[in-house]
Write an enzyme that holds these catalytic residues in place. Structure first.
Site, short mmCIF file in Angstrom:
data_model
loop_
_atom_site.label_atom_id
_atom_site.label_comp_id
_atom_site.label_asym_id
_atom_site.label_seq_id
_atom_site.Cartn_x
_atom_site.Cartn_y
_atom_site.Cartn_z
N ARG A 141 1.24 -1.94 0.32
CA ARG A 141 -0.11 -0.12 -0.07
C ARG A 141 1.17 1.37 -0.12
O ARG A 141 0.56 2.35 -0.40
CB ARG A 141 -0.87 -0.25 0.96
CG ARG A 141 -2.00 -0.86 0.71
CD ARG A 141 -3.47 -1.09 2.06
NE ARG A 141 -3.91 -1.82 1.80
CZ ARG A 141 -5.54 -2.19 2.62
NH1 ARG A 141 -5.76 -1.44 3.29
NH2 ARG A 141 -6.36 -2.83 2.23
N ASP B 281 -15.73 7.81 9.91
CA ASP B 281 -14.62 6.61 9.37
C ASP B 281 -13.66 7.87 9.86
O ASP B 281 -13.62 8.94 9.35
CB ASP B 281 -14.73 6.22 8.27
CG ASP B 281 -13.37 4.52 8.12
OD1 ASP B 281 -14.27 3.76 8.32
OD2 ASP B 281 -12.63 5.15 7.39
#
Length: 266
Positions: free
Chosen positions: A37, A136
């Site tokens: 990532r 979130d």
């Protein structure tokens, strides 16, 4: 440029930074995930080590947020863990309160959970009697959630009835995607939030979905997250965690277990 690999020492430095910032604990099994990532950021800055990228994150607040966004992006899909939605459907059928029902998707990611909840609410309650709130820590997924545009394959877990009613099939450049009906989205709101902080401005909720989150925290942090969320819950409110998670060892006396993954505030 040769392929850059992350060393154990570099991985340790990043895990400590991530824990300090958002309380997430990453074990050694997440090393390859982090490497894959973060690698595009290595290429972006034309760096030859993860140590140099770490230094960028330490001095550049915007890049640190980007790094945290990358590590907190999780797989999700509609109507995940069907038993919970069967429970919710029964709850909605029997809802008799004259006050608007409020449900919090407390780690909403790209919004699939929040919109799944909304589809059931809209089917079983008047539109002025329910609200779904999603939050979130990841800014990027909040933007995607507000857009409500998803790959068509994500609709497979949605029943045909709900799919026909709430999923608009994309055409042209949106081929292979579907958009959540905007009428449904009017009752769904998303906001960036850190579960390690109290959020009194969110108000109180009847039900809080906190699924597939606690696994990333140690016991001390898990307890703090639960305590923070309970500031937004009144007596009788329900907390729903993933069926693969538990609250063992947290010693939270204010919660009464209804099922192995559903708890009620005493």
């Amino acid at each position: 440029m040769s392929i850059v690999k992350i060393s154990d020492q570099e991985y340790k430095k990043f895990t400590e930074l991530i824990f300090d910032e958002i309380g997430i604990t990453l074990n050694e099994h997440k090393k390859s995930l982090m490497e894959s990532r973060f690698y595009k950021r290595i290429l972006h800055y034309k760096l030859d080590s993860f140590s140099l990228y770490y230094q960028v994150c330490k001095r550049d607040a915007r890049e640190k947020i980007e790094m945290l966004n990358l590590i907190t992006t999780n797989e999700t899909y509609f109507f995940r863990e069907k038993d919970h939605f069967d429970f919710l459907k029964e709850y909605l059928i029997n809802y008799q309160d004259e006050v608007k029902l409020r449900i919090w998707s407390a780690a909403s990611s790209v919004g699939a959970e929040a919109y799944s909840i909304a589809m059931l609410c809209d089917t079983l309650l008047p539109s002025n009697m329910w609200e779904v709130f999603g939050s979130d820590i990841n800014n990027n997924v909040i933007k995607k959630a507000r857009m409500g545009l998803y790959p068509i394959v994500w609709s497979e877990k949605i029943s045909l009835e709900l799919r026909h009613k709430y999923c608009l099939k994309g055409k042209g450049k949106y081929e292979g995607q579907f958009l959540v009906d905007r009428q449904l989205a009017k009752n769904v709101r998303f906001q960036n939030s850190n579960l390690l902080e109290e959020n009194h401005s969110f108000g109180e909720f009847n039900i809080v979905f906190l699924r597939n989150v606690l696994i990333y925290f140690n016991n001390e942090t898990r307890k703090q997250v639960i305590k923070n969320i309970m500031q937004n819950m009144k007596k009788g409110s329900l907390l729903i965690i993933s069926q693969t998670e538990n609250l063992n060892g947290l010693d939270i006396n204010e919660l009464e277990q209804v099922t192995p993954s559903i708890f009620k505030v005493k």
